[in-house]
Design an enzyme around this catalytic site. Structure first.
Site, PDB file in Angstrom:
ATOM      1  N   LEU A  10       0.825  -1.221   0.000  1.00  0.00           N
ATOM      2  CA  LEU A  10       0.000   0.000   0.000  1.00  0.00           C
ATOM      3  C   LEU A  10       0.861   1.274   0.000  1.00  0.00           C
ATOM      4  CD1 LEU A  10      -2.860   1.302   0.229  1.00  0.00           C
ATOM      5  CD2 LEU A  10      -2.541   1.238   2.705  1.00  0.00           C
ATOM      6  N   LYS A  45       9.902   2.743   6.373  1.00  0.00           N
ATOM      7  CA  LYS A  45       9.015   2.275   5.286  1.00  0.00           C
ATOM      8  C   LYS A  45       8.882   0.761   5.312  1.00  0.00           C
ATOM      9  CE  LYS A  45       9.417   6.115   2.137  1.00  0.00           C
ATOM     10  NZ  LYS A  45       9.857   6.599   0.825  1.00  0.00           N
TER      11      LYS A  45
HETATM   12  P1  B16 Z   1       0.301   1.400  10.642  1.00  0.00           P
HETATM   13  P2  B16 Z   1       3.101  -0.720   3.815  1.00  0.00           P
HETATM   14  C1  B16 Z   1       3.640   0.327   6.200  1.00  0.00           C
HETATM   15  O1  B16 Z   1       2.792   0.216   5.088  1.00  0.00           O
HETATM   16  C2  B16 Z   1       4.384   1.644   6.191  1.00  0.00           C
HETATM   17  O2  B16 Z   1       5.277   1.679   5.076  1.00  0.00           O
HETATM   18  C3  B16 Z   1       5.181   1.794   7.469  1.00  0.00           C
HETATM   19  O3  B16 Z   1       5.857   3.041   7.462  1.00  0.00           O
HETATM   20  C4  B16 Z   1       4.216   1.709   8.653  1.00  0.00           C
HETATM   21  O4  B16 Z   1       4.927   1.836   9.885  1.00  0.00           O
HETATM   22  C5  B16 Z   1       3.491   0.374   8.601  1.00  0.00           C
HETATM   23  O5  B16 Z   1       2.791   0.271   7.368  1.00  0.00           O
HETATM   24  C6  B16 Z   1       2.492   0.209   9.732  1.00  0.00           C
HETATM   25  O6  B16 Z   1       1.455   1.119   9.548  1.00  0.00           O
HETATM   26  O7  B16 Z   1       0.910   2.199  11.753  1.00  0.00           O
HETATM   27  O8  B16 Z   1      -0.746   2.132   9.840  1.00  0.00           O
HETATM   28  O9  B16 Z   1      -0.198   0.049  11.121  1.00  0.00           O
HETATM   29  O10 B16 Z   1       4.217  -0.062   3.064  1.00  0.00           O
HETATM   30  O11 B16 Z   1       3.431  -2.124   4.282  1.00  0.00           O
HETATM   31  O12 B16 Z   1       1.797  -0.659   3.054  1.00  0.00           O
HETATM   32 MG    MG Z   2       5.396   0.174   1.293  1.00  0.00          MG
END
Ligand code: B16
Ligand code: MG
Length: 219
Positions: A10, A45
């Protein structure tokens, strides 16, 4: 069993939520009396929220804290993040992502989301893309974070596609490693020098042609 499946990360692939994660981590760091830079945010990330906080606390040298404090910082960061993303809409979809999603839909190729974020579903809803995804696997479904392949293996199982026949779009090193560990075809979106372990590399979806997607489908 479906022949081919496509799995999208995402953040950094479909939308740029990294900028909102940055604002929320910066606010928390500032509240604790420290700075937080964009360079530090780069390393967050694809990394789970819990692991990000552990890294942040280590970076600022905060070693004495209780589990209650840790949990309340996690909540604070997420509440601020939710506030920052509250006005997201379809204008934040990264260029040419709909081109690829629409083509896959037209070809009836099953599509999954494979994200570390626990906020993935509401974000897809906000930007109007939720209906494209037959399967959504996010941070609420996995025990092991990327680079562990769990998130993508669950997605493949739910898509009813063999892992070897899945294609993964990823912008994070940990995500590319997870896709490779799952024996899927990894496609790095972003800096080729950083994502050098991906099977294919593109700076963004504007560089991905329909011919290339067809090649992936027929492989
Ligand atoms: P949340 P992805 C990740 O999304 C982000 O890249 C990362 O920076 C973030 O800490 C992680 O999701 C957790 O996100 O706090 O919303 O649970 O790149 O795997 O889509
Ligand atoms: Mg990502």
């Amino acid at each position: 069993m479906n022949k081919t499946g496509f799995i999208f990360d995402l953040d950094g692939v479909i939308v740029d939520t990294a900028k909102y994660h940055y604002l929320a981590w910066k606010k928390l760091a500032n509240d604790l009396g420290f700075e937080f830079t964009k360079e530090q945010n780069e390393l967050f990330k694809g990394v789970s929220r819990k692991r990000c906080l552990e890294i942040l606390l280590n970076d600022i040298g905060k070693i004495n804290y209780t589990q209650e404090q840790f949990d309340s910082w996690m909540i604070e960061k997420n509440e601020d993040y939710l506030e920052f993303i509250s006005n997201m809409n379809s204008s934040e979809i990264l260029p040419d992502v709909p081109k690829v999603l629409n083509y896959l839909k037209e070809k009836e190729i099953p599509i999954a989301l494979g994200s570390a974020s626990k906020n993935a579903k509401p974000i897809l809803e906000k930007v109007g893309l939720l209906n494209y995804f037959q399967v959504v696997v996010d941070g609420t479904h996995v025990a092991k974070a990327k680079p562990d392949p769990e998130v993508f293996l669950i997605a493949a199982k739910q898509l009813k596609v063999n892992p070897e026949n899945c294609v993964v779009f990823e912008d994070a090193v940990a995500g590319v490693e997870a896709a490779n560990a799952a024996r899927m075809t990894s496609i790095g979106i972003g800096d080729q020098n950083i994502l050098s372990h991906a099977k294919y590399n593109f700076t963004d979806f504007t560089k991905i042609s329909i011919q290339f997607i067809n090649k992936l489908i027929s492989n």
